[in-house]
Design a protein around this motif. Structure first.
Motif, PDB file in Angstrom:
ATOM      1  N   LEU A 199     -67.866   7.333  25.253  1.00 25.18           N
ATOM      2  CA  LEU A 199     -69.318   7.137  25.207  1.00 25.18           C
ATOM      3  C   LEU A 199     -70.028   8.170  26.082  1.00 25.18           C
ATOM      4  O   LEU A 199     -71.178   8.515  25.859  1.00 25.18           O
ATOM      5  N   LEU A 200     -69.284   8.697  27.059  1.00 25.20           N
ATOM      6  CA  LEU A 200     -69.838   9.735  27.920  1.00 25.20           C
ATOM      7  C   LEU A 200     -69.483  11.114  27.349  1.00 25.20           C
ATOM      8  O   LEU A 200     -70.322  12.017  27.274  1.00 25.20           O
ATOM      9  N   SER A 201     -68.208  11.247  26.917  1.00 28.09           N
ATOM     10  CA  SER A 201     -67.750  12.566  26.473  1.00 28.09           C
ATOM     11  C   SER A 201     -68.407  12.969  25.159  1.00 28.09           C
ATOM     12  O   SER A 201     -68.370  14.137  24.779  1.00 28.09           O
ATOM     13  N   MET A 202     -69.014  12.013  24.451  1.00 28.19           N
ATOM     14  CA  MET A 202     -69.711  12.418  23.225  1.00 28.19           C
ATOM     15  C   MET A 202     -70.874  13.358  23.547  1.00 28.19           C
ATOM     16  O   MET A 202     -71.218  14.213  22.739  1.00 28.19           O
ATOM     17  N   LEU A 203     -71.414  13.208  24.743  1.00 25.23           N
ATOM     18  CA  LEU A 203     -72.488  14.125  25.129  1.00 25.23           C
ATOM     19  C   LEU A 203     -71.927  15.533  25.337  1.00 25.23           C
ATOM     20  O   LEU A 203     -72.533  16.530  24.925  1.00 25.23           O
ATOM     21  N   VAL A 204     -70.732  15.584  25.964  1.00 23.23           N
ATOM     22  CA  VAL A 204     -70.076  16.880  26.142  1.00 23.23           C
ATOM     23  C   VAL A 204     -69.771  17.500  24.776  1.00 23.23           C
ATOM     24  O   VAL A 204     -70.059  18.675  24.524  1.00 23.23           O
ATOM     25  N   ALA A 205     -69.187  16.682  23.865  1.00 21.36           N
ATOM     26  CA  ALA A 205     -68.824  17.179  22.538  1.00 21.36           C
ATOM     27  C   ALA A 205     -70.060  17.670  21.792  1.00 21.36           C
ATOM     28  O   ALA A 205     -70.044  18.738  21.164  1.00 21.36           O
ATOM     29  N   GLY A 206     -71.148  16.891  21.902  1.00 27.22           N
ATOM     30  CA  GLY A 206     -72.384  17.285  21.228  1.00 27.22           C
ATOM     31  C   GLY A 206     -72.907  18.606  21.772  1.00 27.22           C
ATOM     32  O   GLY A 206     -73.288  19.504  21.015  1.00 27.22           O
ATOM     33  N   ALA A 207     -72.882  18.736  23.108  1.00 28.99           N
ATOM     34  CA  ALA A 207     -73.406  19.959  23.725  1.00 28.99           C
ATOM     35  C   ALA A 207     -72.542  21.163  23.360  1.00 28.99           C
ATOM     36  O   ALA A 207     -73.052  22.235  23.012  1.00 28.99           O
ATOM     37  N   LEU A 208     -71.196  20.989  23.401  1.00 27.80           N
ATOM     38  CA  LEU A 208     -70.308  22.100  23.054  1.00 27.80           C
ATOM     39  C   LEU A 208     -70.506  22.528  21.599  1.00 27.80           C
ATOM     40  O   LEU A 208     -70.574  23.723  21.291  1.00 27.80           O
ATOM     41  N   SER A 209     -70.617  21.539  20.701  1.00 23.50           N
ATOM     42  CA  SER A 209     -70.796  21.866  19.285  1.00 23.50           C
ATOM     43  C   SER A 209     -72.127  22.576  19.073  1.00 23.50           C
ATOM     44  O   SER A 209     -72.208  23.534  18.292  1.00 23.50           O
ATOM     45  N   ALA A 210     -73.161  22.085  19.758  1.00 27.58           N
ATOM     46  CA  ALA A 210     -74.467  22.731  19.626  1.00 27.58           C
ATOM     47  C   ALA A 210     -74.382  24.181  20.108  1.00 27.58           C
ATOM     48  O   ALA A 210     -74.928  25.092  19.480  1.00 27.58           O
ATOM     49  N   GLY A 211     -73.661  24.384  21.226  1.00 18.77           N
ATOM     50  CA  GLY A 211     -73.493  25.741  21.744  1.00 18.77           C
ATOM     51  C   GLY A 211     -72.739  26.612  20.759  1.00 18.77           C
ATOM     52  O   GLY A 211     -73.103  27.781  20.532  1.00 18.77           O
ATOM     53  N   PHE A 212     -71.702  26.041  20.145  1.00 19.89           N
ATOM     54  CA  PHE A 212     -70.932  26.788  19.153  1.00 19.89           C
ATOM     55  C   PHE A 212     -71.817  27.153  17.960  1.00 19.89           C
ATOM     56  O   PHE A 212     -71.780  28.280  17.456  1.00 19.89           O
ATOM     57  N   GLY A 213     -72.653  26.206  17.543  1.00 18.70           N
ATOM     58  CA  GLY A 213     -73.572  26.470  16.443  1.00 18.70           C
ATOM     59  C   GLY A 213     -74.507  27.632  16.772  1.00 18.70           C
ATOM     60  O   GLY A 213     -74.703  28.542  15.969  1.00 18.70           O
ATOM     61  N   ALA A 214     -75.053  27.594  17.992  1.00 23.39           N
ATOM     62  CA  ALA A 214     -75.970  28.658  18.406  1.00 23.39           C
ATOM     63  C   ALA A 214     -75.233  29.996  18.425  1.00 23.39           C
ATOM     64  O   ALA A 214     -75.760  31.026  17.987  1.00 23.39           O
ATOM     65  N   ALA A 215     -73.970  29.979  18.903  1.00 22.02           N
ATOM     66  CA  ALA A 215     -73.208  31.220  18.999  1.00 22.02           C
ATOM     67  C   ALA A 215     -72.944  31.820  17.623  1.00 22.02           C
ATOM     68  O   ALA A 215     -73.129  33.025  17.417  1.00 22.02           O
ATOM     69  N   ILE A 216     -72.512  31.005  16.645  1.00 19.31           N
ATOM     70  CA  ILE A 216     -72.228  31.621  15.345  1.00 19.31           C
ATOM     71  C   ILE A 216     -73.521  31.954  14.597  1.00 19.31           C
ATOM     72  O   ILE A 216     -73.535  32.843  13.767  1.00 19.31           O
ATOM     73  N   TYR A 217     -74.606  31.263  14.961  1.00 16.00           N
ATOM     74  CA  TYR A 217     -75.879  31.683  14.372  1.00 16.00           C
ATOM     75  C   TYR A 217     -76.196  33.114  14.824  1.00 16.00           C
ATOM     76  O   TYR A 217     -76.499  33.980  14.012  1.00 16.00           O
ATOM     77  N   TYR A 218     -76.096  33.358  16.148  1.00 14.12           N
ATOM     78  CA  TYR A 218     -76.375  34.703  16.655  1.00 14.12           C
ATOM     79  C   TYR A 218     -75.348  35.713  16.167  1.00 14.12           C
ATOM     80  O   TYR A 218     -75.676  36.823  15.767  1.00 14.12           O
ATOM     81  N   GLY A 219     -74.076  35.295  16.193  1.00 14.94           N
ATOM     82  CA  GLY A 219     -73.001  36.240  15.895  1.00 14.94           C
ATOM     83  C   GLY A 219     -72.913  36.615  14.428  1.00 14.94           C
ATOM     84  O   GLY A 219     -72.665  37.774  14.097  1.00 14.94           O
ATOM     85  N   LEU A 220     -73.094  35.638  13.543  1.00 16.30           N
ATOM     86  CA  LEU A 220     -72.821  35.901  12.127  1.00 16.30           C
ATOM     87  C   LEU A 220     -74.034  35.722  11.222  1.00 16.30           C
ATOM     88  O   LEU A 220     -74.330  36.573  10.391  1.00 16.30           O
ATOM     89  N   PHE A 221     -74.732  34.591  11.384  1.00 16.10           N
ATOM     90  CA  PHE A 221     -75.663  34.241  10.327  1.00 16.10           C
ATOM     91  C   PHE A 221     -77.001  34.952  10.420  1.00 16.10           C
ATOM     92  O   PHE A 221     -77.687  35.117   9.421  1.00 16.10           O
ATOM     93  N   ARG A 222     -77.366  35.406  11.638  1.00 14.71           N
ATOM     94  CA  ARG A 222     -78.595  36.187  11.717  1.00 14.71           C
ATOM     95  C   ARG A 222     -78.449  37.463  10.898  1.00 14.71           C
ATOM     96  O   ARG A 222     -79.361  37.917  10.239  1.00 14.71           O
ATOM     97  N   ARG A 223     -77.223  38.004  10.929  1.00 14.50           N
ATOM     98  CA  ARG A 223     -76.943  39.216  10.168  1.00 14.50           C
ATOM     99  C   ARG A 223     -77.039  38.952   8.665  1.00 14.50           C
ATOM    100  O   ARG A 223     -77.620  39.726   7.910  1.00 14.50           O
ATOM    101  N   LEU A 224     -76.472  37.796   8.260  1.00  7.26           N
ATOM    102  CA  LEU A 224     -76.480  37.449   6.843  1.00  7.26           C
ATOM    103  C   LEU A 224     -77.906  37.244   6.349  1.00  7.26           C
ATOM    104  O   LEU A 224     -78.284  37.693   5.264  1.00  7.26           O
ATOM    105  N   LEU A 225     -78.708  36.544   7.164  1.00  2.00           N
ATOM    106  CA  LEU A 225     -80.074  36.238   6.739  1.00  2.00           C
ATOM    107  C   LEU A 225     -80.951  37.486   6.740  1.00  2.00           C
ATOM    108  O   LEU A 225     -81.889  37.591   5.959  1.00  2.00           O
TER     109      LEU A 225
END
Lengths: 294, 305
Positions: free
Chosen positions: A64-90
């Motif tokens: 119930l606590l670590s879900m916040l960590v998981a959510g934050a890490l996933s959000a960070g990963f999303g932001a990273a691949i947006y910058y790394g890959l998808f901005r280029r595609l768009l």
């Protein structure tokens, strides 16, 4: 037959449905705002599940606590691949001509990478832990504490997402982008920032859903794929980019799955899900479901 | 149909001729690698007829391969294996026509998802059928020698290459490319779009069905989750992306690349192999969407994904 009308199945359907709602909400945000088909969405769920599993087994942290960590890490990963890959595609006019198809291939490649990196790091043995698995009875319905927690947290997250999209200025901007990209830019929506935000929220929700799932399901590197399929079924059924109908569709799929398996047999589970997937795609092509945003 | 350039046809005949003598002096290992190379060439060429030319990407070609293998194993012992192979092709083709009639109305990425969904649906249905029959895997005993199977596969690779070459230079092929560029415009200028798409779909399923039937004999067993493995579809798509052209050259390059990679990595580190495959897909979509053929030959026409 009498078991069909028991509260037990209803409860099971609600739990599965609420997970689908969360997963589909994120998928829909990424598609609605950018027209990207995220075939790796289920693998973010898998990463969220592993995050909670390892934090629980190594440090005893409550999911119930670590879900916040998981959510934050996933959000960070999303932001990273947006910058790394998808901005280029768009940004590339040649690639964005066939944006949906290219994004599907790109995300599929990412999905294969994530699954196999997870298989290398954590090996392929299914893992699980027990947390809040005491049985609670309401009348003649027996529920485990963790499933009740899944239901409540998913409901809270959906309500929060709903309120955010309804009232917060960024939520309104996301909806504006889904409705009409150019018009949104004209009235002053910062497209770049909203796209980044959609990626982060969408991936974060998938990570949270993974944490919730880890309490009740076995965790393997390849567990995510069925959720990607279920997410696509839900999103297409509810109308691509249509967030509120997507929530209803997620619940609907949960009911179809649980009651369908109860009526037939558990071995037909995959046949059932892919059957619904095919039917939904045919219906979508006939324009029988919601129209896509322009 | 343009006349076939003499040089191209001479090279083609010489390569096939030389390859057919391979079992005489090559080791068992060399023949095995050559057989899987021929298999991937045949599959990728068949895929190109539909997907490279029309832009209708199929993520479900494993279904045709699996159907072919299933037909072979079901008719084993009652029918001569060399009769089962064309029969398997025919069954796959009919299956493609039946599924393609409604499916080809679905466009773009939804077609990709649909082909994948259909293939998985078929896989789990056949797993279900086999389980109810109490058959979890079937054995093929007394299959033809690996050398004979290699020659059969070589023949299929040659036939598939020839089909792609002929189609890509024919009126039919130009029609298919017009569908890719702008389907409505193609329909307006009088191309029978629905019929062309369905024909291409049926054509692209025929050889994979036969390949599945030959491979069932080579592996000498059939297990539905392996014969219908989505990895087969995925490999084909990656080969086509890497090769990247809408004529017969792209698939050859893609298959060469893939066979090298899989010989290097698949047996030793399958997960690393998959990671490399995923990374290649990402790289080619973002940085070289036109594939190797464009880089090497320059003149290859724009291809679609």
């Amino acid at each position: 037959m009498s078991t069909l009308f028991s509260g037990q199945l209803l409860f099971a359907a609600l739990v599965v449905g609420s997970i689908y709602v969360l997963i589909a909400l994120g998928l829909n945000l990424v598609f609605g705002t950018m027209r990207l088909l995220d075939a790796a969405h289920g693998d973010i769920v898998m990463l969220g599940a592993y995050t909670s599993f390892w934090l629980f087994t190594l440090s005893g942290m409550s999911p119930l606590l670590s879900m916040l960590v998981a959510g934050a890490l996933s959000a960070g990963f999303g932001a990273a691949i947006y910058y790394g890959l998808f901005r280029r595609l768009l940004a590339n006019t040649q690639l964005s001509q066939r944006l949906e198809g290219n994004s599907l291939l790109l995300f599929f490649g990412i999905s294969i990478i994530l699954q196999n990196v997870a298989a290398l790091c954590f090996d392929t043995t299914p893992r699980a832990y027990t947390y809040l698995d005491g049985i609670i009875r309401f009348g003649n319905v027996a529920m485990t504490g963790n499933r009740i927690a899944v239901l409540i947290i998913a409901a809270v997250l959906c309500a929060a997402a709903f309120l955010f999209l309804r009232f917060h200025i960024y939520g309104l901007a996301i909806k504006a982008l889904i409705q009409h990209r150019q018009a949104a830019a004209v009235v002053g929506v910062n497209i770049e920032r909203i796209q980044l935000l959609s990626f982060a929220i969408g991936f974060g929700l998938a990570g949270l859903a993974g944490s919730l799932l880890s309490m009740t399901e076995q965790i393997t590197p390849f567990m995510g794929f069925p959720f990607t399929v279920a997410g696509f079924v839900t999103v297409i059924l509810g109308g691509l980019g249509n967030l509120t109908r997507g929530m209803a569709a997620g619940m609907f799929l949960g009911f179809v799955e649980i009651y369908g398996v109860a009526l037939t047999s558990p071995s037909l589970h995959s046949v059932l899900i892919y059957g619904v997937f095919i039917v939904v795609l045919f219906l979508q092509s006939q324009g029988l479901l919601g129209r896509r945003p322009s | 149909m343009q006349p076939v350039p003499i040089r191209t046809s001479l090279i083609f005949v010489a390569v096939i001729g030389a390859a057919s003598f391979l079992p005489q002096f090559g080791s068992e290992y060399v023949v095995a690698v050559a057989l899987s190379f021929a298999m991937w060439v045949a599959l990728a060429q068949s895929w190109t007829v539909l997907c490279g030319m029309t832009g209708y990407g199929s993520f479900g070609h494993a279904a045709f391969y699996g159907m072919g293998a299933y037909v072979q194993v079901l008719t084993w012992g009652t029918l001569s294996p060399w009769l089962s192979v064309p029969l398997a092709g025919l069954v796959s083709c009919l299956f493609a026509l039946a599924a393609g009639y409604p499916a080809l109305k679905v466009r773009g990425p939804y077609f990709v998802m649909l082909t994948f969904g259909l293939a998985e649906f078929l896989k789990f249905s056949i797993i279900g059928i086999e389980a109810t029959l109490g058959q979890f895997s079937r054995l093929i005993i007394g299959a033809p020698s690996p050398n004979a199977l290699y020659l059969a596969m070589l023949g299929l690779a040659a036939a598939a290459t020839l089909i792609t070459y002929v189609v890509s230079n024919s009126r039919f092929g130009y029609g298919l490319r017009a569908i890719r560029e702008e389907e409505q415009a193609a329909e307006t200028i009088g191309i029978p779009v629905a019929r062309y798409k369905l024909t291409a779909f049926g054509l692209s399923a025929f050889i994979p069905g036969m390949v599945g039937a030959v491979m069932a004999m080579r592996l000498s067993y059939f297990e539905p989750s392996q014969a219908f493995d989505a990895l087969i579809s995925f490999n084909i798509v990656v080969m086509a992306m890497i090769g990247g052209s809408d004529d017969a050259r792209g698939p050859l390059l893609g298959a060469l690349f893939l066979i090298g990679l899989s010989e290097l990595l698949w047996a030793r580190a399958p997960q690393v192999y998959m990671i490399v495959l995923g990374a290649l897909l990402v790289f080619f979509v973002l940085f070289a969407p036109q594939g190797l053929a464009k880089q090497l030959f320059g003149g290859a026409r724009r291809r679609a994904t």
